[in-house]
Design an enzyme around this catalytic site. Sequence first.
Site, PDB file in Angstrom:
ATOM      1  N   GLN B 134       0.815  -1.292  -0.530  1.00 26.41           N
ATOM      2  CA  GLN B 134      -0.221   0.132   0.507  1.00 26.41           C
ATOM      3  C   GLN B 134       1.098   1.510  -0.189  1.00 26.41           C
ATOM      4  O   GLN B 134       1.880   1.369   1.196  1.00 26.41           O
ATOM      5  CB  GLN B 134      -0.322  -0.220   1.356  1.00 26.41           C
ATOM      6  CG  GLN B 134      -1.211   1.181   1.347  1.00 26.41           C
ATOM      7  CD  GLN B 134      -1.937   1.214   3.154  1.00 26.41           C
ATOM      8  OE1 GLN B 134      -1.719   1.215   3.936  1.00 26.41           O
ATOM      9  NE2 GLN B 134      -3.218   1.538   3.422  1.00 26.41           N
ATOM     10  N   GLY B 135       0.253   2.165  -0.730  1.00 27.88           N
ATOM     11  CA  GLY B 135       1.027   3.430  -1.259  1.00 27.88           C
ATOM     12  C   GLY B 135       0.300   4.989  -0.579  1.00 27.88           C
ATOM     13  O   GLY B 135       0.483   5.620  -1.957  1.00 27.88           O
ATOM     14  N   TYR B 136       0.531   4.636   0.649  1.00 30.46           N
ATOM     15  CA  TYR B 136      -0.517   6.101   0.882  1.00 30.46           C
ATOM     16  C   TYR B 136       0.481   6.656   1.361  1.00 30.46           C
ATOM     17  O   TYR B 136       0.413   8.625   0.968  1.00 30.46           O
ATOM     18  CB  TYR B 136      -1.769   5.458   1.773  1.00 30.46           C
ATOM     19  CG  TYR B 136      -2.709   4.846   1.938  1.00 30.46           C
ATOM     20  CD1 TYR B 136      -3.011   4.541   0.527  1.00 30.46           C
ATOM     21  CD2 TYR B 136      -3.781   5.289   2.714  1.00 30.46           C
ATOM     22  CE1 TYR B 136      -3.909   3.412   0.134  1.00 30.46           C
ATOM     23  CE2 TYR B 136      -5.142   4.362   2.376  1.00 30.46           C
ATOM     24  CZ  TYR B 136      -4.750   3.758   0.943  1.00 30.46           C
ATOM     25  OH  TYR B 136      -5.796   3.732   0.686  1.00 30.46           O
ATOM     26  N   SER B 137       0.892   6.942   2.845  1.00 29.23           N
ATOM     27  CA  SER B 137       1.682   8.122   3.489  1.00 29.23           C
ATOM     28  C   SER B 137       2.896   8.271   2.728  1.00 29.23           C
ATOM     29  O   SER B 137       3.446   7.864   1.989  1.00 29.23           O
ATOM     30  CB  SER B 137       1.871   7.094   4.961  1.00 29.23           C
ATOM     31  OG  SER B 137       1.325   6.573   5.376  1.00 29.23           O
ATOM     32  N   SER B 169       4.001  -0.958   3.700  1.00 29.18           N
ATOM     33  CA  SER B 169       4.665  -2.761   4.331  1.00 29.18           C
ATOM     34  C   SER B 169       5.424  -3.055   3.185  1.00 29.18           C
ATOM     35  O   SER B 169       4.608  -3.664   2.271  1.00 29.18           O
ATOM     36  CB  SER B 169       2.833  -3.016   5.379  1.00 29.18           C
ATOM     37  OG  SER B 169       2.244  -2.240   6.065  1.00 29.18           O
ATOM     38  N   GLU B 252      -9.547  -0.966   6.447  1.00 21.12           N
ATOM     39  CA  GLU B 252      -8.281  -1.572   6.922  1.00 21.12           C
ATOM     40  C   GLU B 252      -8.255  -1.121   8.359  1.00 21.12           C
ATOM     41  O   GLU B 252      -7.498  -1.977   9.281  1.00 21.12           O
ATOM     42  CB  GLU B 252      -7.305  -0.403   6.571  1.00 21.12           C
ATOM     43  CG  GLU B 252      -5.501  -0.356   7.282  1.00 21.12           C
ATOM     44  CD  GLU B 252      -4.458   0.321   6.061  1.00 21.12           C
ATOM     45  OE1 GLU B 252      -4.668   1.501   6.073  1.00 21.12           O
ATOM     46  OE2 GLU B 252      -3.176   0.735   7.118  1.00 21.12           O
ATOM     47  N   GLU B 376      -5.476   9.056  17.659  1.00 23.01           N
ATOM     48  CA  GLU B 376      -5.393  11.341  17.977  1.00 23.01           C
ATOM     49  C   GLU B 376      -6.374  10.906  16.802  1.00 23.01           C
ATOM     50  O   GLU B 376      -7.804  11.809  17.209  1.00 23.01           O
ATOM     51  CB  GLU B 376      -5.080  11.355  18.140  1.00 23.01           C
ATOM     52  CG  GLU B 376      -4.422  11.802  19.347  1.00 23.01           C
ATOM     53  CD  GLU B 376      -2.858  10.393  19.721  1.00 23.01           C
ATOM     54  OE1 GLU B 376      -2.876  10.235  18.021  1.00 23.01           O
ATOM     55  OE2 GLU B 376      -2.572  10.079  20.691  1.00 23.01           O
TER      56      GLU B 376
END
Lengths: 392, 392, 371, 371
Positions: B134-137, B169, B252, B376
């Site tokens: 997964q390539g999000y951040s 990951s 997720e 948060e």
Amino acid sequence: MQGEDSLKAFRAEMRSWLEENCPQQMRDGRITDDAICWGGKNWTFSSESQRLWLERASARGLTVPRWPTEYGGAGLSRAEEKVFLEEMERINARPPLKSFGISMLGPALLQFGTPEQNRHYLPQIARGEIRWCQGYSEPGAGSDLASVQTRGEDKGDHWLVNGQKIWTSYADKADWIFALVRTDRDVPKHKGISFLLIDMGDPGVTTRPIRLISGASPFCETFFDNVKVPKGQIVGEENRGWDVAKYLLTHEREMISSGGTGLSGGRALGAVMAQMAGEPSAQDPTLRAAAIRCEVDALATGLTIERYKDMAEAGKGVGNASAMLKYMGTELNKRRHELIMSACGSDALEWDGPVGNRAADWLRTKANSIEGGTSEVMLTILARRVLGLPGS
Amino acid sequence: MQGEDSLKAFRAEMRSWLEENCPQQMRDGRITDDAICWGGKNWTFSSESQRLWLERASARGLTVPRWPTEYGGAGLSRAEEKVFLEEMERINARPPLKSFGISMLGPALLQFGTPEQNRHYLPQIARGEIRWCQGYSEPGAGSDLASVQTRGEDKGDHWLVNGQKIWTSYADKADWIFALVRTDRDVPKHKGISFLLIDMGDPGVTTRPIRLISGASPFCETFFDNVKVPKGQIVGEENRGWDVAKYLLTHEREMISSGGTGLSGGRALGAVMAQMAGEPSAQDPTLRAAAIRCEVDALATGLTIERYKDMAEAGKGVGNASAMLKYMGTELNKRRHELIMSACGSDALEWDGPVGNRAADWLRTKANSIEGGTSEVMLTILARRVLGLPGS
Amino acid sequence: MSTLVKTEDEAMLADSARGFLDDAAPVRALRDLRDSGRAYDPALWKRICDMGWAGVLIPEEAGGVDMGHAAAGMLAHEMGRTLASTPFLSSAVIAVTILRRIGGERAKSAMAAIASGELTYALAIDEAHKFAPEATTMSAERQGNGFRLSGDKCFVVDGGFADRLLVLARTESGLTLFELPSDRTGITRTAQDMIDSRDAARIAFEDVEATGDDVLGQVGDAMTILKPALEAGQAALAAEMSGLAAGAFDMTLGYLKERKQFGQPIGSFQALQHRAAHLWCEIEVTASAILNAGRVLDGNPDEATLAVSLAKARATSTAQLAVMEGVQMHGGIGMTDEYDMGFYMKRARVSAEWLGDYGYHAEQVAALRGI
Amino acid sequence: MSTLVKTEDEAMLADSARGFLDDAAPVRALRDLRDSGRAYDPALWKRICDMGWAGVLIPEEAGGVDMGHAAAGMLAHEMGRTLASTPFLSSAVIAVTILRRIGGERAKSAMAAIASGELTYALAIDEAHKFAPEATTMSAERQGNGFRLSGDKCFVVDGGFADRLLVLARTESGLTLFELPSDRTGITRTAQDMIDSRDAARIAFEDVEATGDDVLGQVGDAMTILKPALEAGQAALAAEMSGLAAGAFDMTLGYLKERKQFGQPIGSFQALQHRAAHLWCEIEVTASAILNAGRVLDGNPDEATLAVSLAKARATSTAQLAVMEGVQMHGGIGMTDEYDMGFYMKRARVSAEWLGDYGYHAEQVAALRGI
């Protein structure tokens, strides 16, 4: 620092003085509201012992041990005071007098009062002759204490005060009130406030008790309707009352925090639990584990109060960090009373049941983290002013 | 709702299928990272049993039990899936395959993919042939996921992608990546994002593992340097990738929340504690009390995951409330591993010590409440979008 | 296969209950009762019985609607939300579960009388400050064909007005459950001045005569019929507490949105937002345990201990958190009797103790999970 | 009369220690040790000994500075702040407290050797996963005038490199403490690959011969000399942990002020402000318990158990809260090995277990307070 020898001698002196002067009946360690002597013009002593104990202690300056002797105190050092309190604790003595005059107004006067004011008011406080209450909060203001609406108009030799206070502790029983009053409406809100002393017997002052969830009414609403307050009854400078209030709030925080914590102060939760509920350890491991954790935290919190007092004595001001004592002390006290309620089980679910009015005590503690600045306000003070975190 | 009888028959069918097809070695209940089959082009099976188990399960559609049969699934109903999982649990079977293709990309494709895409990608996922990441951040973005800087320039038949992802990951082991790429820079940040599928073998894609405090490197930095991505490899509409990402984040969250909780899922903390540390109850009442509380909360959290799945099945979308599962599940898992570490005492203080690599597992859990949206962020989502509290 | 979602029937029942209670039994009603020195309003209970709630666990042939424990929990939840003071748990849940297990014509007519509101019951079980049925010491001495009961019970919820008492006592052969009319000679009831303004009594038994007919179930084997009833009561009480938590939370959430401080609604402060969100999560998680307990009691009642104790433990901690946060977030006003939050706090404390506290139920969970 | 404020001498000592450690032993130094496959840097320890810290509890006539346990705690606190890897606790606190109690010329020269850094010690006490000295099973069988020791020890902190081992074993007449050179025949040391990157060893004793001279104190009465040493070690470890908590907190506070998210420094978010303030409160409260333990050990060492266990219990829970909040507030970066926060978290876990965990010390407090 004082020599061990002189302290040893002082301890011996206190021990024998207490032995001779503290009535047997006052040695039951009770510190609940109904056992305490609050003093004041209309005070009715619960017993001759209570009267005697106040008379003797105040004659020796020991209702306010650290105040100067000229103002009715005993002029003790911090170390001597510790010794005196340990000796009190040893025989389980009740404090001879408790009052907002001692814990709040007195310290403020010692800091900001004129010598004339001090000579006039302090000895009356020390002897328990005048009972004081505090007029800070106003309806709707909540945590925003500086938003004072009660107004004092300058009439030359006096202020004409109009407005309303709320959460004034025992205002219906108090003789005098120290109150924040807005004396200048044209400056930012923290500026135009004065700290006035007002006789509750003056025309125009009325009170109405607020019934709490505990059934008791320790707080009142207090109304001022064209009350004349002579100019001499201001503490500190005109429009600088916020300085006095802030100083006093710090003291209030320390006082609220120290209710029944400490290695030497207060009875251990464990003892209360055992006394109330038999052997909780055998009966409920979950409750016991929580009680142990509470005891660990109570002991450490008690030591922290000691440490902060030692720091103050050593000239290391604690300033805003006192918000920590208020926060930790009151949250701890709430936890403690939750556990006491659990230990007492259904015996504590009645008003004035077989274990006394535990429920009222428990409900009373819920106000601890609200009165004198909420826990949330304390945390914000610490975050901003002690830790230097930025505003949003 | 399905009839009890048909479910009973289905249970018998699954039981005998598992009996025949699940290799004995795969019945040890291990679900740690090193025991799991992740699949992919370069996968090395840890044993012939692991290979066989994947082959048989995927042939029967049971790596993705609820997917349609045409895409490699078994087409089970929610009730049937429950039965299947209960039967797996009964014989302590390892899952035959675990992958981000199954838990994340698959659900997104089923919702947003074209029939062609689904026919192409889903069966490969179901058979464990392609491993996805997964390539999000992106570096510096932290919780602000929509601040995507990785850029895709429109070159007619393809996008030219340049930029960097972080916290991908197992990117170093993955065959393909699904990534958020900014395809329009002139609109507000949530708008101009597209959801692209990229072959990790393409020229210009490189990865660098990030070493974590546990010593392991499950995450990578992933770099895109003039990578050509054909137009057909977009999921959903151009510049509407945020919709896909949001949908997927919800999945997720549910996945992260369900690690080892539940009445039927995962082994009880108590059992682990007893196995690891003898009789903790006799040795440390404080630890035991905390373990009991954790167990109570774990059981209730597990039931909540069940309830939310039941609600989804009944067509009652849970939407932003899934943030609750993520928050509660991950915080619980952290607590559980703290307690396991305590139960194991000094045996767990070594890397690969007498009780295995408990410390690495424990440290790994600390990321649970950060990855996929911090606790948060979850609380803020709940406060604003579920409870309707106002912004500041 | 039952799921952890309300059925349509259940949702309708819960909705109509909410509508009725908001109107007929808001917190104000409990306050009025208290201020008039009463703990129970028979007229309200009569109206509730007329709607069939008292028959939620009663078979249709005995005049009930037989909707099961999950549905009973939903009614209890709604009553918790408005702190409705009714004998629902004592009569419609605990007593009915016992009577239903016993069966027969007498039980059937007793259930019919409960359903119609004609009869109310109370469970006299505690003898000391903690729930501990196995430790019961009240004696029931053999005397001819009957028994002679002596001893003291306390915290008998609804015991001040109930027509009949379910009394646990110890005979030579073990714990035995009796059903006695509350006016039988030798029984003295003293109302307890409870902090939640609800009814409870201390009951003294002085040589009270009971016949064999007064025994429910087998002599010396009370637990066989009592345990399912206790569990039904615990589950319903947990549901009531989850309603209480939800009611307190709603009130708090409303206050957070409306109250301004330092020029902003206090609900815009992030620290309060996170605490409110956390509390909501706890309430949601507890809701699952509650519904599950109802489902298990309906589907597999003899294996319900884990599910029930889980529900009561979670409900207890959640309700206490909800009222503590409720009072704190309201500030001074939450401490005043004038405001309703205090009623929630006091009821939460009483419910926390009734039928086993957090520690009691946590130990049940621990025992069943091998901790 | 001593107070809970640092004396001027103590404040000077702590300040100079902080200056030295920030320079000579920052967390970077521990990382470098680990990356080079070592757990201990003799050169650093030599420099520390040269400054006199190893002699903080040693009488002046044995080459020490004799500043007492409160001062030792302040040094440990500063070492905790930067995670300095030294044998301070094992050698300068635990071993010295034993030797000082024993007295005599041999002890004096051993203390002098500790002060100068010539000799290091390790305490071999644990045999299983939890601290439980009274449960020691390692045997010391009588053999002529001496003993023969057999058994296994684990989690011997600094045991991988120490010159001498303090070994607790069981003779016929009870627990007995031995001092053995670590190279004596029959002793096999195996380094443990510890998560905190510090030294610890499993040590096997196979028919190790000991003479009467190797016994410290009386045969069968180890606890008389060991207990004060354990308490001194526990107090100093608590102080180290309070330093660790402070170090982790400082790093977190810096990050809160500097890191921006959604256009603002994250430290401006109220929820994080309140959590940071709460953590600071916990650290302050623990600091009082630590200083008190030092004062009591100095003033009334035979009555120090309550103060010491209080300090270790509080230090454990505070340090764990500090590192958990530290990692969480840092987000992803806090999880990376590149960042130092992980070192704090791992050391906090090891210190939590060493010399008794929270539960152990909480039980000591409970026993002494009658809970």
